[in-house]
Scaffold this active site. Structure first.
Site, short mmCIF file in Angstrom:
data_model
loop_
_atom_site.label_atom_id
_atom_site.label_comp_id
_atom_site.label_asym_id
_atom_site.label_seq_id
_atom_site.Cartn_x
_atom_site.Cartn_y
_atom_site.Cartn_z
N HIS A 113 -4.09 0.83 -3.89
CA HIS A 113 -3.99 1.72 -5.04
C HIS A 113 -3.29 1.00 -6.20
CE1 HIS A 113 -1.90 4.98 -7.35
NE2 HIS A 113 -3.11 5.51 -7.27
N VAL A 167 -0.60 1.27 -7.81
CA VAL A 167 0.84 0.98 -7.81
C VAL A 167 1.27 0.08 -6.66
CG1 VAL A 167 1.36 3.16 -8.96
CG2 VAL A 167 1.43 3.04 -6.47
N LYS A 168 0.33 -0.35 -5.84
CA LYS A 168 0.71 -1.11 -4.65
C LYS A 168 0.94 -2.60 -4.96
CE LYS A 168 0.53 2.39 -1.84
NZ LYS A 168 0.21 3.49 -2.74
N ASN A 169 1.56 -3.31 -3.99
CA ASN A 169 1.89 -4.72 -4.18
C ASN A 169 0.67 -5.55 -4.55
OD1 ASN A 169 4.30 -3.72 -3.16
ND2 ASN A 169 4.70 -5.54 -1.92
N ILE A 170 -0.45 -5.27 -3.90
CA ILE A 170 -1.75 -5.83 -4.27
C ILE A 170 -2.65 -4.64 -4.60
CG2 ILE A 170 -3.81 -7.04 -3.43
CD1 ILE A 170 -1.93 -8.60 -1.55
#
Length: 407
Positions: free
Chosen positions: A194, A196-199
């Site tokens: 998603h 906002v995720k790290n990747i």
């Protein structure tokens, strides 16, 4: 100063990768998705990864693949985003919620108490990028006493012969547990990509297969790829080739494939994840630790111990001896400084969809306590040290303002 909570990391490499996809004339599932799957395998040391269009769709796919249906039970922590339990509900099954430990991980003793002959799956959640105690969970499902009460009904359940463990690793790509990468800790792991995720792939997710020897992971990968495309035996890329138009629908699958245009974003990011993105997230987290450790009224998240290391997805700060109402006032004050913060998460039993089903937050005291005192701070590679220091000051000043005005 304005500090957003979690903007995506978009550099020239990301832009170039997306442009190359657009210029290729192929934007739906194709070679970029395959390349991203291979990169996830490389990062996690698993043999097979299936990319999908969200964590949620990935979870629904895996549950359906395993034959989870009405009358079945899936054990989940009460403290997680709603998708963990909604995926279960979408399969007609019942989410059985259990409480958590103080470090946000699911309480294994509560899992043990919740297992019945209807339990088909256990789904632990790595909140904020901090891995659960997977040895304890894996030992639990493999215990002869638990295997004895397992009631397999589908072909895959009979093949496994025990409760399936699915790691909800939406937050934890890049985290480690006893030297192993997240993705390689349970039967199946599902990551979120998603925004906002790290990747990120804007929207998306990945299913990592680590099934035991009774399964052929290559065959299960092929089956799940069909599952992402309505059970169709040819993907759009194959059908587009000369003479490849003819296809069949082998079973009632889902339509949850990831397109190449999304995979391109994640592909550019994952190639620099360990050497840049993860390093910079740790820099921010350590700077927070150094500041907040000076004050006894802050409870710091665990970033690393002898067995585990976080991937620093969230910086989940808690404030000691404070009510939910005062926490909310602190957030309101921090927001006025231009700093965007968040809360992860509102426990599921507090949400209408679950309250209407009879879940009560009073049954999950640790989940509520963590929630009532938690503030998630911005943490992403683009944050400068000056911005981190500004955030720290905003939190401390707002804390003192709220506490002193209420004393």
């Amino acid at each position: 100063m304005k500090v957003p909570f979690s903007p995506p990391f978009i550099d020239q490499d990301v832009i170039n990768e997306v442009l190359s996809t657009l210029e290729s004339g192929w934007i739906t599932s194709g070679p970029k998705v395959k390349a991203l799957e291979e990169e996830v395998c490389k990062l996690t040391s698993v043999s097979h990864t299936v990319c999908v269009n969200s964590w949620t769709s990935g979870a629904i796919l895996v549950l359906k693949w395993f034959g989870v249906k009405e009358g079945d039970e899936v054990i989940v922590p009460a403290y997680t985003y709603s998708a963990t339990a909604l995926a279960v509900i979408h399969c007609g099954a019942t989410p059985v919620m259990v409480d958590i430990n103080e470090d946000f991980t699911v309480d294994t003793s509560k899992i043990e108490q919740a297992i019945t002959n209807k339990t088909k799956v256990i789904m632990p959640v790595d909140i904020a990028g901090w891995p659960c105690d997977y040895d304890a969970i894996n030992e639990l499902v493999n215990a002869p006493s638990r295997i004895k009460v397992f009631n397999p009904e589908s072909e895959k359940q009979k093949q496994l012969g025990r409760i399936l463990v699915i790691s909800d690793a939406a937050h934890s790509i890049g985290a480690t547990y006893k030297g192993l990468q997240s993705g390689n800790l349970t039967d199946i792991t599902i990551f979120s990509f998603h925004a906002v995720k790290n990747i990120t792939t804007a929207e998306g997710g990945a299913i990592c297969l680590n099934l035991p020897e009774s399964f052929n992971n290559d065959e299960e990968y092929k089956l799940m790829k069909l599952f992402t495309l309505n059970g169709q035996n040819k993907d759009a890329f194959t059908k587009s080739q000369a003479g490849g138009w003819k296809y069949d629908i082998l079973f009632a699958g889902l339509k949850v494939n990831m397109p190449d245009i999304c995979a391109a974003i994640g592909l550019a990011q994952i190639r620099k994840y360990n050497d840049l993105l993860l390093v910079e997230r740790e820099r921010v987290a350590r700077r927070y630790q150094n500041f907040f450790s000076q004050y006894s009224f802050f409870q710091l998240p665990i970033l690393e111990d002898k067995e585990r290391k976080s991937c620093f997805h969230l910086y989940a700060l808690r404030i000691n001896s404070i009510s939910e109402e005062k926490r909310d006032l602190i957030i309101e004050s921090v927001t006025k400084t231009g700093v965007s913060v968040n809360v992860h998460f509102i426990p599921m039993p507090m949400l209408t969809v679950f309250k209407d089903r009879g879940y009560k937050i009073e049954d999950f005291p640790i989940a509520y306590d963590n929630y009532s005192r938690e503030i998630s701070l911005p943490i992403y590679p683009q944050l400068t040290d000056d911005e981190v220091d500004y955030i720290c000051t905003a939190i401390l000043t707002s804390y003192k303002k709220v506490i002193q005005s209420n004393d």
